[in-house]
Design an enzyme around this catalytic site. Structure first.
Site: not given
Ligand SMILES: NC(=O)c1ccc[n+]([C@@H]2O[C@H](COP(=O)([O-])OP(=O)(O)OC[C@H]3O[C@@H](n4cnc5c(N)ncnc54)[C@H](OP(=O)(O)O)[C@@H]3O)[C@@H](O)[C@H]2O)c1
Length: 264
Positions: A141, A154, A156-157
């Site tokens: 991110s 978040y 920090a991680a």
């Molecule tokens: N959205 C943003 O603005 C943004 C910005 C920067 C970076 N990111 C990064 O992009 C990545 C994807 O995020 P997203 O925006 O697509 O979020 P999202 O729509 O909430 O999707 C998150 C995905 O992670 C899975 N997940 C969550 N906890 C899990 C666990 N303990 N074990 C296995 N799967 C797990 C969820 O599936 P289940 O709940 O079915 O397990 C879901 O498929 C993340 O790493 C996020 O930090 C996002």
């Protein structure tokens, strides 16, 4: 290795993970889709088949459990034959001022899903990636590079993930394994803000400067194809480390104003 023939994607039941799966499916990559929610994974698999892929493998797993990470890699390798690409995408955010957090265990959970999960999956998959000369993709991110209000745990991680990945790059020098770190800013069309941890946990999705998850997925797959080492989305965000070094107060002021706008 040229374009990956096989790939494992964590967090593939929704959001960016689902879009990357569809984009890779269009390019003929055979997929193992991983998340906790089976229904979401089945829907992603259906969309991948509609995009032209062979039926993906579905692995339900929780990346916060070390044993699940080993199992998901083993089951993926058994089903796909090889692993050419691991995309560590599963993640969870937070949206709460630090002092308003009632349950400090959320910091542990955020570390587990955003940092330890990717580390464990990388560890289990590296023997396969070494054999295939494959790619390890870390969905980090912009918050791997800077701080942000309401996101202490978040951020920090994601910083931990950055430190781990930069060191791993050196460990893997000459191994033939490529590492791509992706630094997205706001992405629209995902659940991330709605499933945030925290007392005031419903950060909104109203950012007009957000990049769509589909557009993000296309850019990431393009970077995998080029075997790029880093990708900022949008690209100008690559200037952030410079701004942090040269104008730290100005950057803090800018980020504070921007994020607080979404909070109100
Ligand atoms: N959205 C943003 O603005 C943004 C910005 C920067 C970076 N990111 C990064 O992009 C990545 C994807 O995020 P997203 O925006 O697509 O979020 P999202 O729509 O909430 O999707 C998150 C995905 O992670 C899975 N997940 C969550 N906890 C899990 C666990 N303990 N074990 C296995 N799967 C797990 C969820 O599936 P289940 O709940 O079915 O397990 C879901 O498929 C993340 O790493 C996020 O930090 C996002």
């Amino acid at each position: 290795m040229s374009f990956p023939a096989t790939a494992v994607i964590t967090g593939a039941s929704a959001g960016l993970g689902r879009e990357m799966a569809i984009e890779l499916a269009r390019r003929g990559t055979r997929l193992a889709l991983v998340a906790r929610g089976e229904e979401g994974l089945r829907e992603t698999a259906r969309l991948c088949v509609a995009a032209g892929a062979v039926e993906p493998i579905i692995v339900t797993a929780d990346v916060t459990r070390a044993e699940d990470c080993v199992r998901l890699v083993n089951e993926s390798a058994a089903g796909l034959g090889t692993i050419d690409c691991l995309i560590n995408n599963a993640g969870q955010s937070m949206w709460a001022p630090f002092e308003s957090v009632d349950d400090p265990a959320i910091f542990q959970r955020l570390m587990a899903v955003n940092y330890l999960g990717p580390v464990w999956c990388a560890h289990a998959s590296l023997p396969h990636l070494r054999r295939s000369g494959g790619m390890l993709v870390m969905i980090a991110s912009v918050q791997s590079k800077i701080g942000a209000p309401y996101h202490t745990g978040y951020t920090a991680a994601k910083h931990a993930l950055e430190g781990f990945t930069e060191s791993l790059r050196m460990d893997l020098d000459g191994s033939g394994v490529g590492i791509l770190t992706v630094y997205p800013s706001w992405i629209s069309g995902t659940r991330l803000r709605h499933s945030s941890e925290g007392k005031n946990g419903n950060g909104s999705d109203k950012g007009s400067d957000a990049v769509s998850s589909m557009d993000c997925a296309r850019r990431i797959v393009g970077a995998i194809e080029r075997r790029a080492t880093s990708l900022f989305i949008p690209r100008w965000m690559a200037l952030l480390p410079f701004f942090r070094w040269a104008f730290p107060s100005l950057l803090r002021h800018f980020v504070l104003r921007k994020v607080k706008r979404y909070h109100e």
